[in-house]
Design a protein around this motif. Structure first.
Motif, PDB file in Angstrom:
ATOM      1  N   GLY A  58       0.817  -1.219   0.000  1.00 56.28           N
ATOM      2  CA  GLY A  58       0.000   0.000   0.000  1.00 56.28           C
ATOM      3  C   GLY A  58       0.849   1.267   0.000  1.00 56.28           C
ATOM      4  N   ILE A  59       1.971   1.238  -0.717  1.00 62.51           N
ATOM      5  CA  ILE A  59       2.864   2.401  -0.771  1.00 62.51           C
ATOM      6  C   ILE A  59       2.546   3.216  -2.040  1.00 62.51           C
ATOM      7  CG2 ILE A  59       5.297   3.125  -1.006  1.00 62.51           C
ATOM      8  CD1 ILE A  59       6.023   0.378   0.357  1.00 62.51           C
ATOM      9  N   ALA A  60       2.312   4.525  -1.856  1.00 58.53           N
ATOM     10  CA  ALA A  60       2.044   5.381  -3.014  1.00 58.53           C
ATOM     11  C   ALA A  60       3.332   5.534  -3.808  1.00 58.53           C
ATOM     12  CB  ALA A  60       1.557   6.744  -2.532  1.00 58.53           C
ATOM     13  N   MET A  61       3.187   5.657  -5.127  1.00 59.21           N
ATOM     14  CA  MET A  61       4.371   5.775  -5.992  1.00 59.21           C
ATOM     15  C   MET A  61       5.301   6.922  -5.558  1.00 59.21           C
ATOM     16  SD  MET A  61       5.126   3.553  -8.042  1.00 59.21           S
ATOM     17  CE  MET A  61       4.407   1.977  -8.282  1.00 59.21           C
ATOM     18  N   ALA A  62       4.685   8.003  -5.037  1.00 55.56           N
ATOM     19  CA  ALA A  62       5.482   9.165  -4.614  1.00 55.56           C
ATOM     20  C   ALA A  62       6.390   8.821  -3.429  1.00 55.56           C
ATOM     21  CB  ALA A  62       4.551  10.313  -4.246  1.00 55.56           C
ATOM     22  N   ASN A  63       6.042   7.749  -2.687  1.00 56.51           N
ATOM     23  CA  ASN A  63       6.824   7.398  -1.490  1.00 56.51           C
ATOM     24  C   ASN A  63       7.743   6.205  -1.677  1.00 56.51           C
ATOM     25  OD1 ASN A  63       5.420   9.428  -0.234  1.00 56.51           O
ATOM     26  ND2 ASN A  63       3.845   8.047   0.548  1.00 56.51           N
ATOM     27  N   VAL A  64       7.789   5.698  -2.894  1.00 53.56           N
ATOM     28  CA  VAL A  64       8.574   4.489  -3.175  1.00 53.56           C
ATOM     29  C   VAL A  64      10.037   4.650  -2.750  1.00 53.56           C
ATOM     30  CG1 VAL A  64       9.627   3.328  -5.181  1.00 53.56           C
ATOM     31  CG2 VAL A  64       7.156   3.367  -4.933  1.00 53.56           C
ATOM     32  N   GLU A  65      10.585   5.829  -3.045  1.00 47.54           N
ATOM     33  CA  GLU A  65      12.003   6.095  -2.766  1.00 47.54           C
ATOM     34  C   GLU A  65      12.346   5.920  -1.281  1.00 47.54           C
ATOM     35  OE1 GLU A  65      14.834   9.682  -4.297  1.00 47.54           O
ATOM     36  OE2 GLU A  65      12.763   9.602  -4.952  1.00 47.54           O
ATOM     37  N   GLU A  66      11.440   6.416  -0.389  1.00 43.89           N
ATOM     38  CA  GLU A  66      11.720   6.330   1.056  1.00 43.89           C
ATOM     39  C   GLU A  66      11.304   4.984   1.629  1.00 43.89           C
ATOM     40  OE1 GLU A  66       9.198   9.500   0.684  1.00 43.89           O
ATOM     41  OE2 GLU A  66      10.918   9.700  -0.651  1.00 43.89           O
ATOM     42  N   GLU A  67      10.275   4.385   1.041  1.00 43.35           N
ATOM     43  CA  GLU A  67       9.689   3.209   1.702  1.00 43.35           C
ATOM     44  C   GLU A  67      10.168   1.860   1.176  1.00 43.35           C
ATOM     45  OE1 GLU A  67       6.104   3.306   3.420  1.00 43.35           O
ATOM     46  OE2 GLU A  67       5.928   5.477   3.530  1.00 43.35           O
ATOM     47  N   ILE A  68      10.659   1.826  -0.056  1.00 37.69           N
ATOM     48  CA  ILE A  68      11.200   0.555  -0.539  1.00 37.69           C
ATOM     49  C   ILE A  68      12.722   0.666  -0.443  1.00 37.69           C
ATOM     50  CG2 ILE A  68      11.361  -1.106  -2.454  1.00 37.69           C
ATOM     51  CD1 ILE A  68       8.570  -0.471  -3.216  1.00 37.69           C
ATOM     52  N   GLN A  69      13.263  -0.110   0.521  1.00 38.54           N
ATOM     53  CA  GLN A  69      14.681   0.081   0.863  1.00 38.54           C
ATOM     54  C   GLN A  69      15.635  -0.719  -0.026  1.00 38.54           C
ATOM     55  OE1 GLN A  69      14.186  -1.376   4.883  1.00 38.54           O
ATOM     56  NE2 GLN A  69      14.247   0.696   5.718  1.00 38.54           N
ATOM     57  N   ASP A  70      15.066  -1.634  -0.817  1.00 39.04           N
ATOM     58  CA  ASP A  70      15.975  -2.523  -1.563  1.00 39.04           C
ATOM     59  C   ASP A  70      15.892  -2.347  -3.073  1.00 39.04           C
ATOM     60  OD1 ASP A  70      13.458  -3.620  -1.769  1.00 39.04           O
ATOM     61  OD2 ASP A  70      14.154  -5.695  -1.672  1.00 39.04           O
ATOM     62  N   ILE A  71      15.623  -1.114  -3.528  1.00 39.90           N
ATOM     63  CA  ILE A  71      15.644  -0.887  -4.992  1.00 39.90           C
ATOM     64  C   ILE A  71      17.076  -1.121  -5.473  1.00 39.90           C
ATOM     65  CG2 ILE A  71      15.296   0.827  -6.831  1.00 39.90           C
ATOM     66  CD1 ILE A  71      13.044   2.026  -5.098  1.00 39.90           C
ATOM     67  N   ALA A  72      18.036  -0.634  -4.677  1.00 35.47           N
ATOM     68  CA  ALA A  72      19.447  -0.980  -4.932  1.00 35.47           C
ATOM     69  C   ALA A  72      19.789  -2.108  -3.966  1.00 35.47           C
ATOM     70  CB  ALA A  72      20.346   0.223  -4.691  1.00 35.47           C
ATOM     71  N   GLY A  73      20.137  -3.260  -4.494  1.00 30.16           N
ATOM     72  CA  GLY A  73      20.403  -4.416  -3.623  1.00 30.16           C
ATOM     73  C   GLY A  73      21.765  -5.030  -3.882  1.00 30.16           C
ATOM     74  N   LEU A  74      22.501  -5.220  -2.778  1.00 32.56           N
ATOM     75  CA  LEU A  74      23.831  -5.862  -2.866  1.00 32.56           C
ATOM     76  C   LEU A  74      23.781  -7.122  -2.018  1.00 32.56           C
ATOM     77  CD1 LEU A  74      26.067  -4.286  -4.444  1.00 32.56           C
ATOM     78  CD2 LEU A  74      24.411  -2.720  -3.432  1.00 32.56           C
ATOM     79  N   ARG A  75      24.524  -8.124  -2.436  1.00 35.37           N
ATOM     80  CA  ARG A  75      24.571  -9.352  -1.637  1.00 35.37           C
ATOM     81  C   ARG A  75      26.019  -9.763  -1.433  1.00 35.37           C
ATOM     82  NH1 ARG A  75      20.586 -13.342  -3.988  1.00 35.37           N
ATOM     83  NH2 ARG A  75      19.128 -11.887  -3.009  1.00 35.37           N
ATOM     84  N   VAL A  76      26.370  -9.970  -0.162  1.00 32.48           N
ATOM     85  CA  VAL A  76      27.726 -10.424   0.174  1.00 32.48           C
ATOM     86  C   VAL A  76      27.587 -11.848   0.708  1.00 32.48           C
ATOM     87  CG1 VAL A  76      29.743 -10.018   1.640  1.00 32.48           C
ATOM     88  CG2 VAL A  76      28.439  -8.069   0.750  1.00 32.48           C
ATOM     89  N   VAL A  77      28.194 -12.804   0.027  1.00 31.73           N
ATOM     90  CA  VAL A  77      28.073 -14.198   0.463  1.00 31.73           C
ATOM     91  C   VAL A  77      29.387 -14.637   1.098  1.00 31.73           C
ATOM     92  CG1 VAL A  77      27.531 -16.558  -0.262  1.00 31.73           C
ATOM     93  CG2 VAL A  77      26.302 -14.631  -1.272  1.00 31.73           C
ATOM     94  N   CYS A  78      29.253 -15.213   2.307  1.00 36.55           N
ATOM     95  CA  CYS A  78      30.427 -15.556   3.122  1.00 36.55           C
ATOM     96  C   CYS A  78      30.502 -17.076   3.326  1.00 36.55           C
ATOM     97  CB  CYS A  78      30.293 -14.927   4.511  1.00 36.55           C
ATOM     98  SG  CYS A  78      29.921 -13.167   4.493  1.00 36.55           S
ATOM     99  N   PRO A  79      31.718 -17.601   3.576  1.00 36.89           N
ATOM    100  CA  PRO A  79      31.807 -19.032   3.851  1.00 36.89           C
ATOM    101  C   PRO A  79      31.156 -19.419   5.190  1.00 36.89           C
ATOM    102  CG  PRO A  79      33.951 -18.144   3.207  1.00 36.89           C
ATOM    103  CD  PRO A  79      33.045 -16.974   3.428  1.00 36.89           C
TER     104      PRO A  79
END
Ligand code: 0O2
Length: 204
Positions: A58-79
């Protein structure tokens, strides 16, 4: 919404952060030290997933930037599990971004069985109009946690989020098995490291 313009700084952030996080791994290699990082990946969330997540929450498009935290996503995989906390400590020391939130789904896994450590950062991107700060999510997990998560993710996609009960149960069992695998590997971590060191010396 012009998606190309909206996503451009996120693409830049992912590209930059991939180089920076891979650089951490390289530094361990150059110094012939055991690296707590096995590999690093990154992606910008597909437009369809952003729209779907915004609708679901239920997030308005205008608030996507603040409310969706994983538009940029990085993954670090460790042993090993211990490596995850070593990586988190290194991230806390960095001056090129600020940590805004930490989510430890290892201490307390999600209902699905998901285990991972998430660090949400505020990252400054230089644009032609000046600095723009955006949110990015760094997921840090072991190889075993990653194996589980990518398979569960595929099943979620296949069943549009409605995984049948029996398969859900199997996934929970698999998550426990992955947890035990991580535990056992951690117990023989020193032995494994020494074996890798011998192998590396022979190769050199
Ligand atoms: P995708 O397709 O990977 O991009 P919150 O409001 O904090 O509870 P939020 O903001 O979604 O929820 O954050 P959370 O829960 O930390 O999840 C962010 C991402 O973590 C997800 O993004 C997944 O990548 C991963 N994740 C979280 N829970 C699970 C899970 O049960 N299984 C798997 N495989 N991954 C999970 P997206 O947008 O959901 O998905």
């Amino acid at each position: 919404m012009n998606w190309e313009i909206f996503l451009a700084p996120y693409t830049q952030a992912v590209d930059e952060l991939k180089i920076k996080l891979k650089g951490m791994r390289k530094q361990f290699d150059y110094e012939s030290r055991h690296s707590p990082i096995e590999f690093v990946t990154g992606r910008v969330k597909p437009i369809s997933s952003i729209i779907e997540k915004a609708k679901r929450r239920g997030i308005a498009m205008a608030n996507v930037e603040e409310e969706i935290q994983d538009i940029a996503g990085l993954r670090v995989v460790c042993p090993f599990v211990g490596d995850i906390y070593e990586v988190v400590d290194m991230l806390r020391l960095r001056k090129d971004f600020t940590i805004v939130e930490e989510k430890d789904y290892i201490e307390k896994n999600k209902e699905s069985g998901y285990r991972s450590f998430h660090v949400i950062i505020s990252y400054p991107v230089e644009t032609i109009y000046g600095e723009k700060r955006l949110l990015a999510e760094i997921q840090i997990r072991t190889l075993a946690m990653n194996f589980w998560a990518i398979n569960e993710h595929s099943l979620n996609y296949k069943y549009s989020g409605q995984i049948p009960f029996e398969i859900k149960q199997r996934l929970k069992n698999a998550s426990e098995a992955a947890f035990r695998l991580d535990e056992e590997m951690s117990k023989i971590r020193q032995e494994i490291r020494e074996a890798q060191e011998v192998f590396r010396r022979k190769k050199d």
